[in-house]
Design a protein around this motif. Structure first.
Motif, PDB file in Angstrom:
ATOM      1  N   ALA A  84       0.833  -1.207   0.000  1.00  0.00           N
ATOM      2  CA  ALA A  84       0.000   0.000   0.000  1.00  0.00           C
ATOM      3  C   ALA A  84       0.865   1.253   0.000  1.00  0.00           C
ATOM      4  O   ALA A  84       0.569   2.227  -0.713  1.00  0.00           O
ATOM      5  N   TYR A  94      -5.634   3.892 -11.267  1.00  0.00           N
ATOM      6  CA  TYR A  94      -5.766   2.479 -10.921  1.00  0.00           C
ATOM      7  C   TYR A  94      -4.948   2.153  -9.673  1.00  0.00           C
ATOM      8  O   TYR A  94      -5.412   1.413  -8.810  1.00  0.00           O
ATOM      9  N   TRP A  97      -6.916   3.374  -6.622  1.00  0.00           N
ATOM     10  CA  TRP A  97      -7.993   2.501  -6.178  1.00  0.00           C
ATOM     11  C   TRP A  97      -7.465   1.185  -5.603  1.00  0.00           C
ATOM     12  O   TRP A  97      -8.045   0.643  -4.653  1.00  0.00           O
ATOM     13  N   ILE A  98      -6.390   0.684  -6.147  1.00  0.00           N
ATOM     14  CA  ILE A  98      -5.774  -0.513  -5.568  1.00  0.00           C
ATOM     15  C   ILE A  98      -5.265  -0.194  -4.162  1.00  0.00           C
ATOM     16  O   ILE A  98      -5.423  -0.997  -3.238  1.00  0.00           O
ATOM     17  N   THR A  99      -4.686   0.995  -3.986  1.00  0.00           N
ATOM     18  CA  THR A  99      -4.209   1.401  -2.664  1.00  0.00           C
ATOM     19  C   THR A  99      -5.366   1.526  -1.692  1.00  0.00           C
ATOM     20  O   THR A  99      -5.269   1.104  -0.534  1.00  0.00           O
ATOM     21  N   VAL A 100      -6.480   2.093  -2.131  1.00  0.00           N
ATOM     22  CA  VAL A 100      -7.661   2.217  -1.267  1.00  0.00           C
ATOM     23  C   VAL A 100      -8.145   0.836  -0.835  1.00  0.00           C
ATOM     24  O   VAL A 100      -8.442   0.608   0.346  1.00  0.00           O
ATOM     25  N   ILE A 101      -8.204  -0.088  -1.774  1.00  0.00           N
ATOM     26  CA  ILE A 101      -8.640  -1.455  -1.449  1.00  0.00           C
ATOM     27  C   ILE A 101      -7.660  -2.109  -0.473  1.00  0.00           C
ATOM     28  O   ILE A 101      -8.078  -2.756   0.498  1.00  0.00           O
ATOM     29  N   LEU A 102      -6.357  -1.920  -0.710  1.00  0.00           N
ATOM     30  CA  LEU A 102      -5.349  -2.490   0.191  1.00  0.00           C
ATOM     31  C   LEU A 102      -5.464  -1.908   1.599  1.00  0.00           C
ATOM     32  O   LEU A 102      -5.319  -2.629   2.587  1.00  0.00           O
ATOM     33  N   LEU A 104      -8.199  -0.730   2.997  1.00  0.00           N
ATOM     34  CA  LEU A 104      -9.407  -1.296   3.613  1.00  0.00           C
ATOM     35  C   LEU A 104      -9.176  -2.734   4.072  1.00  0.00           C
ATOM     36  O   LEU A 104      -9.590  -3.121   5.169  1.00  0.00           O
ATOM     37  N   VAL A 105      -8.505  -3.528   3.239  1.00  0.00           N
ATOM     38  CA  VAL A 105      -8.169  -4.904   3.632  1.00  0.00           C
ATOM     39  C   VAL A 105      -7.237  -4.879   4.840  1.00  0.00           C
ATOM     40  O   VAL A 105      -7.391  -5.681   5.775  1.00  0.00           O
TER      41      VAL A 105
END
Length: 176
Positions: A84, A94, A97-102, A104-105
Motif C-alpha cells: 500500500a 488504478y 484505487w488498488i491502494t484504497v482497497i489495500l 481497507l483490507v
C-alpha cells in the motif's frame, strides 16, 4: 565599421542567450521536486518495519500452535503495509484505487489481528507446552498493534487540536 558593430552586437546577444539557456538549465535542475531528507529517512524506517514484521512471521510460521493466525497476521501485515505504501507513490488512478482497497483490507486485517493477539495475551513461551507461542512472534505482533493504536490516538488528538485552533472553527471570534 558597421559590420564590426553588428558582429559585436550579435556576439553579445549570443552570449546573453547562452547565459540565459545555462541559467534556465540550472534553474530547471534546482526546481526538481525532491523529498526532504526526513521523509526519505522515515520511508526507509517504515519499509524496514514492514520487512521485519514480515520476516518474523515467515521464520516463526510454525512456532505458534496456540494460534496459527498470529504469525500469519504478521506476514500479511508486512506485505499489505509495504504494498500500500509503495503504490501510494504513483499518480495513476488504478494505483489509487488498488491502494484504497489495500488500506481497507489492511484495516480489516488489523482488526482481526487485534482480536487474535489480544485474546491470547500472556501465552506460554515454553516450547514444551502443548499450546505455546514463540516469544518473538507474539511480542512483535503485540507491540506492533499496541504502538499502532497509540499512534492512532495521538494523531486523532493532534487533529482535534488543529481543528480547535483554526480561526474558522469559532465564527463569533471572526466578527470581533
Amino acid at each position: 565599421m558597421a559590420d564590426n558593430a553588428k558582429e559585436a552586437e550579435n556576439s553579445e546577444t549570443d552570449i546573453e542567450k547562452a547565459k540565459n539557456e545555462n541559467n534556465n538549465h540550472f534553474s530547471d535542475e534546482k526546481t526538481k521536486e525532491r523529498a526532504p531528507p526526513g521523509i526519505n529517512g522515515s520511508l526507509v524506517f517504515l519499509y524496514a518495519l514492514f520487512f521485519s514484521v514480515f520476516t518474523v512471521g515467515v521464520i516463526n510460521v510454525n512456532r505458534c500452535p496456540l494460534n496459527r493466525l498470529i504469525p500469519i497476521y504478521l506476514i500479511l501485515a508486512g506485505i499489505l503495509g509495504a504494498l500500500a505504501k509503495f503504490l501510494s507513490k504513483f499518480d495513476n488512478k488504478y494505483c489509487f484505487w488498488i491502494t484504497v482497497i489495500l488500506v481497507l483490507v489492511n484495516l480489516f486485517w488489523h482488526g482481526l489481528g487485534s482480536f487474535v493477539v489480544y485474546k491470547e495475551y500472556q501465552p506460554s513461551y515454553e516450547s514444551t507446552d502443548e499450546l505455546y507461542c514463540n516469544r518473538t512472534t507474539y511480542l512483535v505482533a503485540f507491540w506492533t498493534l499496541t504502538i499502532e493504536y497509540t499512534l492512532l490516538v495521538f494523531f486523532i488528538l493532534l487533529s482535534g487540536c488543529y481543528v480547535l485552533m483554526r480561526k474558522d472553527f469559532f465564527p463569533e471570534k471572526l466578527n470581533k
